[in-house]
Design an enzyme around this catalytic site. Structure first.
Site, short mmCIF file in Angstrom:
data_model
loop_
_atom_site.label_atom_id
_atom_site.label_comp_id
_atom_site.label_asym_id
_atom_site.label_seq_id
_atom_site.Cartn_x
_atom_site.Cartn_y
_atom_site.Cartn_z
N ARG A 113 12.97 -3.47 10.37
CA ARG A 113 11.86 -3.06 11.22
C ARG A 113 11.66 -4.12 12.31
O ARG A 113 11.76 -5.32 12.04
CB ARG A 113 10.57 -2.92 10.41
CG ARG A 113 10.53 -1.68 9.56
CD ARG A 113 9.30 -1.56 8.72
NE ARG A 113 8.06 -1.96 9.42
CZ ARG A 113 6.86 -1.77 8.92
NH1 ARG A 113 6.71 -1.22 7.73
NH2 ARG A 113 5.79 -2.15 9.58
N LYS A 124 0.83 -1.21 0.00
CA LYS A 124 0.00 0.00 0.00
C LYS A 124 0.86 1.26 0.00
O LYS A 124 0.60 2.19 -0.75
CB LYS A 124 -0.95 0.00 1.21
CG LYS A 124 -1.94 -1.14 1.22
CD LYS A 124 -2.86 -1.11 2.43
CE LYS A 124 -2.17 -1.18 3.76
NZ LYS A 124 -1.51 -2.45 4.08
N ARG A 150 12.38 -9.06 3.29
CA ARG A 150 12.67 -7.62 3.36
C ARG A 150 13.59 -7.34 4.55
O ARG A 150 14.54 -6.56 4.44
CB ARG A 150 11.36 -6.84 3.47
CG ARG A 150 11.53 -5.34 3.63
CD ARG A 150 10.22 -4.61 3.57
NE ARG A 150 9.42 -4.81 4.78
CZ ARG A 150 8.16 -4.39 4.92
NH1 ARG A 150 7.54 -3.78 3.93
NH2 ARG A 150 7.51 -4.59 6.05
N ARG A 208 -9.46 1.29 9.60
CA ARG A 208 -9.05 -0.08 9.92
C ARG A 208 -10.21 -0.91 10.47
O ARG A 208 -10.09 -2.11 10.58
CB ARG A 208 -7.92 -0.08 10.96
CG ARG A 208 -6.60 0.41 10.41
CD ARG A 208 -5.53 0.32 11.49
NE ARG A 208 -4.33 1.03 11.09
CZ ARG A 208 -3.24 0.45 10.62
NH1 ARG A 208 -3.20 -0.84 10.47
NH2 ARG A 208 -2.21 1.17 10.29
N ARG A 228 -0.01 -9.74 12.97
CA ARG A 228 -0.60 -8.60 12.27
C ARG A 228 -1.64 -9.07 11.25
O ARG A 228 -2.66 -8.40 11.06
CB ARG A 228 0.50 -7.76 11.61
CG ARG A 228 1.32 -7.00 12.64
CD ARG A 228 2.67 -6.51 12.13
NE ARG A 228 2.61 -5.71 10.93
CZ ARG A 228 3.62 -5.59 10.07
NH1 ARG A 228 4.75 -6.24 10.28
NH2 ARG A 228 3.49 -4.84 9.01
#
Length: 192
Positions: free
Chosen positions: A138, A13, A126, A87, A149
């Site tokens: 991250r 996104k 990633r 959300r 998540r």
């Protein structure tokens, strides 16, 4: 033109929003970015955000809607991309009310569909690439966090797909295609 990019974490996104900003002069409204910006702004809303964040609290929907209201009253350029908001169904209702109050409409909701296992592999990879490049990955780019998540996404956010489909606004694109193909698919939706 105001749109929502919808999809699980890591679906791309943010990447697609950045392309829309560049190619269509749209404004990306990322909830996280808006909260960080507000916190350091010194405005009344920024002071409220800073106070909540400093005590470790969760920013309420009313605060987020207030931040979005401020953005909608500024320069509209090519329209807004809602990234990371709404959300939940109550947030979707609040956004609909806010847009109506501001004389704005929602043109499209683009659902970026991805396969869960491919998505987990993409995010874990990633993180590995960041570490290999000497950067810090991250904190939530690990398999356990990604799976958590995803569960949260399916419980809270996935119901928005049906909500917007019923309103005739939702169109799905294959988020696993290469970046340019996904961009072209999104452009078809927006130009229809």
């Amino acid at each position: 033109m105001n749109i929502i990019l919808l999809g699980p974490p890591g679906a791309g996104k943010g990447t697609q929003a950045a392309k829309l900003v560049e190619e269509r002069n749209m404004i990306q409204l990322s909830t996280g970015d808006m909260l960080r910006e507000a916190r350091s702004s010194g405005t009344e809303m920024g002071k409220v955000v800073a106070e909540v964040m400093d005590r470790g609290g969760l920013v309420t929907d009313d605060i987020v809607i207030g931040l979005i209201r401020e953005k909608l009253q500024g320069d509209k350029k090519g329209g807004f991309i809602f990234d990371g908001f709404p959300r939940t169904l109550p947030q979707a209702d609040a956004l609909a009310e806010l847009l109506e109050e501001q004389g704005e409409t929602l043109a499209a909701v683009v659902e970026m569909q991805v396969d869960d296992e491919t998505l987990v592999a993409r995010i874990v990879n990633r993180a590995a690439e960041a570490v290999a490049a000497g950067k810090e990955a991250r904190a939530d780019d690990n398999e356990e966090s990604v799976r958590f998540r995803l569960v949260e996404y399916y419980k809270k956010t996935a119901p928005l797909i049906g909500y917007y489909y019923a309103k005739g606004l939702s169109t799905a694109v294959d988020g696993l295609n290469d970046i340019d193909t996904v961009s072209a698919d999104i452009a078809k939706v927006l130009d229809a």
